[in-house]
Design a protein around this motif. Structure first.
Motif, PDB file in Angstrom:
ATOM      1  N   HIS A   1       2.530  -5.724  13.976  1.00  0.00           N
ATOM      2  CA  HIS A   1       1.234  -6.243  14.434  1.00  0.00           C
ATOM      3  C   HIS A   1       1.119  -7.756  14.280  1.00  0.00           C
ATOM      4  O   HIS A   1       0.330  -8.387  14.968  1.00  0.00           O
ATOM      5  CB  HIS A   1       0.102  -5.537  13.681  1.00  0.00           C
ATOM      6  CG  HIS A   1      -0.016  -4.091  14.058  1.00  0.00           C
ATOM      7  ND1 HIS A   1       0.789  -3.126  13.520  1.00  0.00           N
ATOM      8  CD2 HIS A   1      -0.815  -3.478  14.959  1.00  0.00           C
ATOM      9  CE1 HIS A   1       0.481  -1.951  14.059  1.00  0.00           C
ATOM     10  NE2 HIS A   1      -0.477  -2.141  14.932  1.00  0.00           N
ATOM     11  N   VAL A   2       1.903  -8.333  13.375  1.00  0.00           N
ATOM     12  CA  VAL A   2       1.931  -9.795  13.238  1.00  0.00           C
ATOM     13  C   VAL A   2       3.162 -10.381  13.929  1.00  0.00           C
ATOM     14  O   VAL A   2       3.071 -11.365  14.665  1.00  0.00           O
ATOM     15  CB  VAL A   2       1.898 -10.190  11.743  1.00  0.00           C
ATOM     16  CG1 VAL A   2       2.329 -11.626  11.535  1.00  0.00           C
ATOM     17  CG2 VAL A   2       0.490  -9.993  11.207  1.00  0.00           C
TER      18      VAL A   2
ATOM     19  N   ASP B   1      14.158  -6.386  14.543  1.00  0.00           N
ATOM     20  CA  ASP B   1      13.482  -5.330  13.776  1.00  0.00           C
ATOM     21  C   ASP B   1      14.490  -4.239  13.474  1.00  0.00           C
ATOM     22  O   ASP B   1      15.409  -3.995  14.251  1.00  0.00           O
ATOM     23  CB  ASP B   1      12.306  -4.759  14.574  1.00  0.00           C
ATOM     24  CG  ASP B   1      11.248  -4.128  13.682  1.00  0.00           C
ATOM     25  OD1 ASP B   1      10.141  -4.682  13.579  1.00  0.00           O
ATOM     26  OD2 ASP B   1      11.552  -3.077  13.063  1.00  0.00           O
TER      27      ASP B   1
ATOM     28  N   LYS C   1      11.479   0.849  18.459  1.00  0.00           N
ATOM     29  CA  LYS C   1      10.553  -0.242  18.782  1.00  0.00           C
ATOM     30  C   LYS C   1      11.260  -1.304  19.620  1.00  0.00           C
ATOM     31  O   LYS C   1      10.745  -1.795  20.620  1.00  0.00           O
ATOM     32  CB  LYS C   1      10.023  -0.851  17.469  1.00  0.00           C
ATOM     33  CG  LYS C   1       8.828  -1.737  17.620  1.00  0.00           C
ATOM     34  CD  LYS C   1       8.346  -2.257  16.272  1.00  0.00           C
ATOM     35  CE  LYS C   1       7.339  -1.350  15.612  1.00  0.00           C
ATOM     36  NZ  LYS C   1       6.760  -1.910  14.394  1.00  0.00           N
TER      37      LYS C   1
ATOM     38  N   THR D   1       4.258  -5.837   3.665  1.00  0.00           N
ATOM     39  CA  THR D   1       4.176  -6.050   2.212  1.00  0.00           C
ATOM     40  C   THR D   1       3.179  -5.033   1.643  1.00  0.00           C
ATOM     41  O   THR D   1       2.097  -5.405   1.188  1.00  0.00           O
ATOM     42  CB  THR D   1       3.718  -7.493   1.895  1.00  0.00           C
ATOM     43  OG1 THR D   1       2.543  -7.790   2.687  1.00  0.00           O
ATOM     44  CG2 THR D   1       4.780  -8.514   2.225  1.00  0.00           C
TER      45      THR D   1
ATOM     46  N   THR E   1       1.903 -11.616   4.369  1.00  0.00           N
ATOM     47  CA  THR E   1       0.978 -11.981   3.296  1.00  0.00           C
ATOM     48  C   THR E   1       1.634 -11.662   1.959  1.00  0.00           C
ATOM     49  O   THR E   1       2.001 -10.518   1.695  1.00  0.00           O
ATOM     50  CB  THR E   1      -0.336 -11.177   3.441  1.00  0.00           C
ATOM     51  OG1 THR E   1      -0.877 -11.467   4.724  1.00  0.00           O
ATOM     52  CG2 THR E   1      -1.329 -11.537   2.349  1.00  0.00           C
TER      53      THR E   1
ATOM     54  N   GLU F   1      -6.356  -8.045  14.258  1.00  0.00           N
ATOM     55  CA  GLU F   1      -5.906  -7.049  15.233  1.00  0.00           C
ATOM     56  C   GLU F   1      -7.025  -6.818  16.228  1.00  0.00           C
ATOM     57  O   GLU F   1      -8.201  -6.840  15.876  1.00  0.00           O
ATOM     58  CB  GLU F   1      -5.550  -5.734  14.517  1.00  0.00           C
ATOM     59  CG  GLU F   1      -4.238  -5.830  13.778  1.00  0.00           C
ATOM     60  CD  GLU F   1      -3.847  -4.528  13.088  1.00  0.00           C
ATOM     61  OE1 GLU F   1      -4.190  -3.448  13.588  1.00  0.00           O
ATOM     62  OE2 GLU F   1      -3.199  -4.618  12.036  1.00  0.00           O
TER      63      GLU F   1
ATOM     64  N   LYS G   1      -4.980  -3.513   0.724  1.00  0.00           N
ATOM     65  CA  LYS G   1      -3.795  -3.856  -0.094  1.00  0.00           C
ATOM     66  C   LYS G   1      -3.879  -5.298  -0.600  1.00  0.00           C
ATOM     67  O   LYS G   1      -3.445  -5.597  -1.710  1.00  0.00           O
ATOM     68  CB  LYS G   1      -2.507  -3.608   0.692  1.00  0.00           C
ATOM     69  CG  LYS G   1      -2.172  -4.685   1.697  1.00  0.00           C
ATOM     70  CD  LYS G   1      -0.772  -4.533   2.247  1.00  0.00           C
ATOM     71  CE  LYS G   1      -0.486  -5.512   3.374  1.00  0.00           C
ATOM     72  NZ  LYS G   1      -0.656  -6.924   3.078  1.00  0.00           N
TER      73      LYS G   1
ATOM     74  N   ARG H   1      -4.121   2.659  10.149  1.00  0.00           N
ATOM     75  CA  ARG H   1      -3.725   2.506   8.749  1.00  0.00           C
ATOM     76  C   ARG H   1      -4.960   2.253   7.875  1.00  0.00           C
ATOM     77  O   ARG H   1      -5.756   1.361   8.153  1.00  0.00           O
ATOM     78  CB  ARG H   1      -2.718   1.355   8.603  1.00  0.00           C
ATOM     79  CG  ARG H   1      -1.371   1.680   9.243  1.00  0.00           C
ATOM     80  CD  ARG H   1      -0.391   0.527   9.121  1.00  0.00           C
ATOM     81  NE  ARG H   1      -0.739  -0.603   9.955  1.00  0.00           N
ATOM     82  CZ  ARG H   1      -0.016  -1.725  10.033  1.00  0.00           C
ATOM     83  NH1 ARG H   1       1.075  -1.850   9.312  1.00  0.00           N
ATOM     84  NH2 ARG H   1      -0.390  -2.712  10.813  1.00  0.00           N
TER      85      ARG H   1
END
Ligand code: NAD
Length: 479
Positions: A32-33, A52, A57, A108, A143, A176, A287, A351
């Motif tokens: 997503h980033v 990746d 994907k 992360t 992050t 997002e 998180k 998520r």
């Protein structure tokens, strides 16, 4: 060397357009980033390889298809591929050699104790080092807790003492659902580095945005890393503040949407992230709040405010469970429809979605839960017992109660009369305060929202008043 947490420089560079040469960039992690990073860097004129470990994907991306819903993403992806600026690979050995800059955009996630699991960041750093053919600027975009760059630098040096790497922190602030818009029109670009060469490289990289006047904030690395956690924790705190207010408003008979409108009109407070409802979810806030709390504790500072923010967020879901229970009396065997399963509108990301947490709670209480979301094709594997329909009205057919969980704009246009007629009982719980209480009353619903008084339909009011021997006149109707 930049230190002491000071912001060294805030650009724009007085409007002058720097001459930019496209760089050769790799992005590790195309989620997503990472994927928005790939396509926007491509759109800024760089040549980008997305790497990746997820072969499925990469196959999709090579074919010009996106693995998740994000407005505008597919168009930029196809444009970048057709211009020869974007390629995708699972093979580090071919993707990494010769790159000027490598972005680390891997996940992360939280460990069980709440700290950030940085194994994927370490793996990515070691992979960069193994395949580097010369000096590389390694950019942390994931992050991470303050201090991570130190470990990244150490891993790079252990693998390749022969190469000089620069480590930069460039946290991502995209939302997002608005990822492309946010990446091409950022509020600010934050770069933390410890050498003039690294700052200069990042200025060149973002030169097309800087020349348009977007703000660059340059700091030392720890400040940049910590700023990202501080932003997310503060935004989560605003949401939890609004939710705590909602609980008080419900008890006081006040209207939280009016209270937050008054608050938000104060420029020192602002309107955004002050909406009471089911609370925050998604991959970041839960998180990051935990990781920030753990970081603070590790540094010897107790920061209980962060725990309280998370507690109030959990309470927001429980408050909706309680409303459904108040509305239905016994939850066993009741059919409850959830409108929206994504953690917020504009994405199909589920998520840590509050909607799925609510689904689990209602299923535990033996309700029959049916979900519908305009963009989430199937969330049933994530919640045992959840049924999913592919049409809003099919989901609501025969429902004892409908709960609005995600504020998709299209839910504003629900045909309320049709909905009411297909439900077993016209009971609606609005977990996002999306709908208008008076319209809900007029359409004959008993309407529970968040931090606002319960609205009973006219017939219920009349029946209750008759039982009390009173005469009531519905609002807005002539006598
Ligand atoms: P994601 O799960 O969508 O994507 C991570 C990707 O990294 C996956 O495709 C995974 O296959 C890949 N990956 C993991 N380890 C790898 C490795 N060693 N080599 C190659 N690929 C690997 O996660 P995301 O939402 O993109 O988040 C990434 C980071 O960005 C996190 O630190 C997150 O906190 C941060 N972030 C996320 C958002 C957001 O809105 N999602 C916003 C800002 C920052």
């Amino acid at each position: 060397m930049y230190g002491n947490g000071k912001v060294k420089r805030v650009l724009p560079l007085n409007g002058q357009r720097p001459t930019t040469e496209g760089m050769d960039i790799a992005v590790i992690g195309t989620g997503h980033v990472g994927l928005p990073t790939c396509v926007t860097l491509g759109a800024l004129g760089h040549t980008v390889t997305g790497l990746d470990e997820d072969a499925q994907k990469i196959e999709l991306l090579q074919a010009g298809s996106v693995p998740f819903f994000e407005p505008g993403l597919e168009e930029l992806l196809c444009q970048g591929i057709s211009q020869g600026r974007l390629t995708f690979s699972v093979d580090a050995e071919t993707a990494l050699p010769g790159k000027d800059v490598v972005f680390i955009c891997v996940g992360t996630p939280a460990r069980e104790d709440g700290s950030a699991n940085l194994l994927a960041v370490e793996t990515a750093a070691r992979t960069v080092a193994r395949f580097a053919t010369g000096p590389v600027v390694v950019v942390e975009k994931s992050t991470v807790p303050a201090g991570t760059a130190h470990w990244v630098r150490r891993a790079l040096a252990q693998e390749r003492p022969d190469i000089r790497f620069q480590v930069v922190s460039n946290p991502e602030f995209l939302r997002e659902g608005q990822a492309i818009e946010d990446s091409l029109h950022p509020d600010r670009i934050l770069v933390g580095a410890d050498s003039l060469a690294a700052f200069e490289k990042m200025r060149q990289l973002y030169a097309p945005l800087l020349s348009e006047g977007y703000q660059l904030i340059e700091t030392d690395i720890e400040t940049a890393e910590l700023s990202k956690h501080a932003c997310n924790a503060f935004l989560a705190m605003k949401i939890s503040f609004a939710n705590a207010l909602a609980r008080i408003c419900e008890r006081a008979g006040a209207d939280v949407t009016a209270v937050t409108r008054v608050m938000g009109a104060d420029a020192r407070i602002g309107h955004m992230f002050l909406a009471a409802g089911l609370g925050y979810g998604g991959y970041c806030f839960p998180k990051d709040l935990q990781a920030f709390h753990r970081l603070a504790a590790g540094l010897g500072y107790d920061f209980p405010l962060l725990e309280e923010v998370a507690r109030i967020n959990d309470e927001a879901v429980e408050a909706v469970v309680q409303k459904v229970e108040d509305a239905l009396w016994n939850l066993e065997n009741k059919r409850v429809t959830l409108l929206g399963l994504a953690f917020k509108p504009g994405t199909n990301d589920t998520r840590f979605s509050p909607a799925l947490i609510l689904a689990r709670r209602l299923i535990e209480k033996k309700s029959h839960v049916v979900g519908y979301d305009p963009q989430v094709p199937d969330a049933t594997s994530q919640v045992p017992g959840l049924e999913q329909a592919h049409d809003l009205y099919a989901a609501a057919e025969g429902a004892d109660c409908v709960v609005l969980c995600t504020d998709w704009p299209e839910f504003r246009a629900i045909d309320l009369w049709r909905l009411r007629n297909i439900m077993a009982y016209p009971v609606f719980v609005d977990g996002r305060n999306l709908l208008d209480p008076e319209q809900m009353r007029a359409a004959g619903f008993t309407y529970y929202s968040t931090g606002r008084p319960v609205v009973q339909d006219y017939q219920f009011e009349i029946a209750s008043a008759e039982a009390e021997g009173e005469q009531i006149v519905p609002q807005g109707r002539a006598t």
